[in-house]
Design a protein around this motif. Structure first.
Motif, PDB file in Angstrom:
ATOM      1  N   UNK A  98       0.831  -1.209   0.000  1.00 46.45           N
ATOM      2  CA  UNK A  98       0.000   0.000   0.000  1.00 46.45           C
ATOM      3  C   UNK A  98       0.865   1.259   0.000  1.00 46.45           C
ATOM      4  N   UNK A  99       1.942   1.218   0.765  1.00 46.29           N
ATOM      5  CA  UNK A  99       2.843   2.373   0.811  1.00 46.29           C
ATOM      6  C   UNK A  99       3.478   2.608  -0.560  1.00 46.29           C
ATOM      7  N   UNK A 100       3.929   1.541  -1.207  1.00 45.12           N
ATOM      8  CA  UNK A 100       4.504   1.689  -2.556  1.00 45.12           C
ATOM      9  C   UNK A 100       3.484   2.284  -3.511  1.00 45.12           C
ATOM     10  N   UNK A 101       2.245   1.822  -3.429  1.00 46.91           N
ATOM     11  CA  UNK A 101       1.196   2.348  -4.315  1.00 46.91           C
ATOM     12  C   UNK A 101       1.023   3.852  -4.120  1.00 46.91           C
ATOM     13  N   UNK A 102       1.080   4.305  -2.876  1.00 44.90           N
ATOM     14  CA  UNK A 102       0.968   5.741  -2.606  1.00 44.90           C
ATOM     15  C   UNK A 102       2.184   6.495  -3.135  1.00 44.90           C
ATOM     16  N   UNK A 103       3.367   5.931  -2.925  1.00 42.57           N
ATOM     17  CA  UNK A 103       4.591   6.602  -3.367  1.00 42.57           C
ATOM     18  C   UNK A 103       4.675   6.685  -4.884  1.00 42.57           C
ATOM     19  N   UNK A 112       6.154  12.983  -1.073  1.00 36.83           N
ATOM     20  CA  UNK A 112       6.748  11.833  -0.381  1.00 36.83           C
ATOM     21  C   UNK A 112       6.695  12.060   1.127  1.00 36.83           C
ATOM     22  N   UNK A 113       7.058  13.263   1.563  1.00 39.44           N
ATOM     23  CA  UNK A 113       7.027  13.590   2.990  1.00 39.44           C
ATOM     24  C   UNK A 113       5.610  13.454   3.543  1.00 39.44           C
ATOM     25  N   UNK A 114       4.619  13.892   2.780  1.00 38.60           N
ATOM     26  CA  UNK A 114       3.223  13.785   3.231  1.00 38.60           C
ATOM     27  C   UNK A 114       2.794  12.316   3.354  1.00 38.60           C
ATOM     28  N   UNK A 115       3.221  11.485   2.427  1.00 43.71           N
ATOM     29  CA  UNK A 115       2.889  10.056   2.517  1.00 43.71           C
ATOM     30  C   UNK A 115       3.536   9.455   3.762  1.00 43.71           C
ATOM     31  N   UNK A 116       4.799   9.750   3.984  1.00 44.97           N
ATOM     32  CA  UNK A 116       5.492   9.205   5.150  1.00 44.97           C
ATOM     33  C   UNK A 116       4.902   9.743   6.457  1.00 44.97           C
ATOM     34  N   UNK A 117       4.376  10.942   6.436  1.00 42.29           N
ATOM     35  CA  UNK A 117       3.804  11.545   7.649  1.00 42.29           C
ATOM     36  C   UNK A 117       2.573  10.771   8.138  1.00 42.29           C
ATOM     37  N   UNK A 118       1.972   9.973   7.278  1.00 40.71           N
ATOM     38  CA  UNK A 118       0.793   9.206   7.675  1.00 40.71           C
ATOM     39  C   UNK A 118       1.151   7.878   8.341  1.00 40.71           C
ATOM     40  N   UNK A 119       2.432   7.537   8.381  1.00 37.92           N
ATOM     41  CA  UNK A 119       2.867   6.250   8.923  1.00 37.92           C
ATOM     42  C   UNK A 119       3.183   6.332  10.411  1.00 37.92           C
ATOM     43  N   UNK A 120       3.006   5.207  11.112  1.00 35.83           N
ATOM     44  CA  UNK A 120       3.441   5.146  12.517  1.00 35.83           C
ATOM     45  C   UNK A 120       4.941   4.877  12.545  1.00 35.83           C
ATOM     46  N   UNK A 121       5.745   5.927  12.515  1.00 37.40           N
ATOM     47  CA  UNK A 121       7.191   5.764  12.369  1.00 37.40           C
ATOM     48  C   UNK A 121       7.954   5.747  13.687  1.00 37.40           C
ATOM     49  N   UNK A 122       7.274   5.427  14.775  1.00 29.59           N
ATOM     50  CA  UNK A 122       8.021   5.351  16.024  1.00 29.59           C
ATOM     51  C   UNK A 122       8.896   4.099  16.007  1.00 29.59           C
ATOM     52  N   UNK A 123       9.968   4.097  16.777  1.00 28.76           N
ATOM     53  CA  UNK A 123      10.921   2.981  16.753  1.00 28.76           C
ATOM     54  C   UNK A 123      10.311   1.623  17.113  1.00 28.76           C
ATOM     55  N   UNK A 124       9.132   1.593  17.755  1.00 35.22           N
ATOM     56  CA  UNK A 124       8.532   0.311  18.113  1.00 35.22           C
ATOM     57  C   UNK A 124       7.801  -0.328  16.942  1.00 35.22           C
ATOM     58  N   UNK A 125       7.602   0.422  15.835  1.00 31.46           N
ATOM     59  CA  UNK A 125       6.937  -0.149  14.672  1.00 31.46           C
ATOM     60  C   UNK A 125       7.839  -1.218  14.087  1.00 31.46           C
TER      61      UNK A 125
END
Length: 134
Positions: A98-103, A112-125
């Motif tokens: 799904x992420x690739x499809x958005x990118x 690209x920054x906006x797409x990444x901003x929607x992800x749970x990018x905390x280190x526990x992911x």
């Protein structure tokens, strides 16, 4: 070759003095972290391959940096050429497709920054698996 373990295996099989790993570094510049391990393996009997997973937040950070660098070159190549590179950073974790499809719909590094901003990018992911450096 995609992993350093493949590099070591090929060198042992063919007795060559060097290998090219070009595609192994596509979307995985961290492959070079295992270079010292590979050299050590070639001078000792076979051992277990280290697993070096790269957290999703680090992958996204490097992919965004790559996109910004691409734009900064400003050599007339459309941003669409960057999309395949972004896809290489996004493999081996839940939701990667799904992420690739958005990118693949982005037209700027800001997108690209906006797409990444929607992800749970905390280190526990969860980190990507299966494509570590080993």
């Amino acid at each position: 070759m995609v992993t350093m373990s493949e590099v070591v295996q090929r060198v042992r099989e063919t007795q060559v003095h060097g290998v090219l790993i070009g595609r192994g570094a596509l979307g995985n510049p961290w492959i070079f972290r295992a270079k010292a391990w590979a050299r050590q393996q070639l001078s000792t009997p076979p051992a277990e391959v280290p697993s070096i997973d790269v957290a999703l937040h680090e992958r996204c950070q490097v992919a965004l940096e790559h996109a910004r660098y691409f734009e900064g070159l400003n050599d007339g190549v459309p941003f669409q050429a960057m999309r395949k590179h972004l896809g290489w950073y996004c493999r081996g974790f839940p939701g990667a497709a799904d992420l690739r499809a958005q990118l693949f719909t982005t037209t700027t590094s800001g997108d690209v920054a906006r797409v990444f901003a929607t992800l749970p990018l905390d280190p526990s992911f969860p980190s990507p698996t299966g494509r570590g450096l080993g």
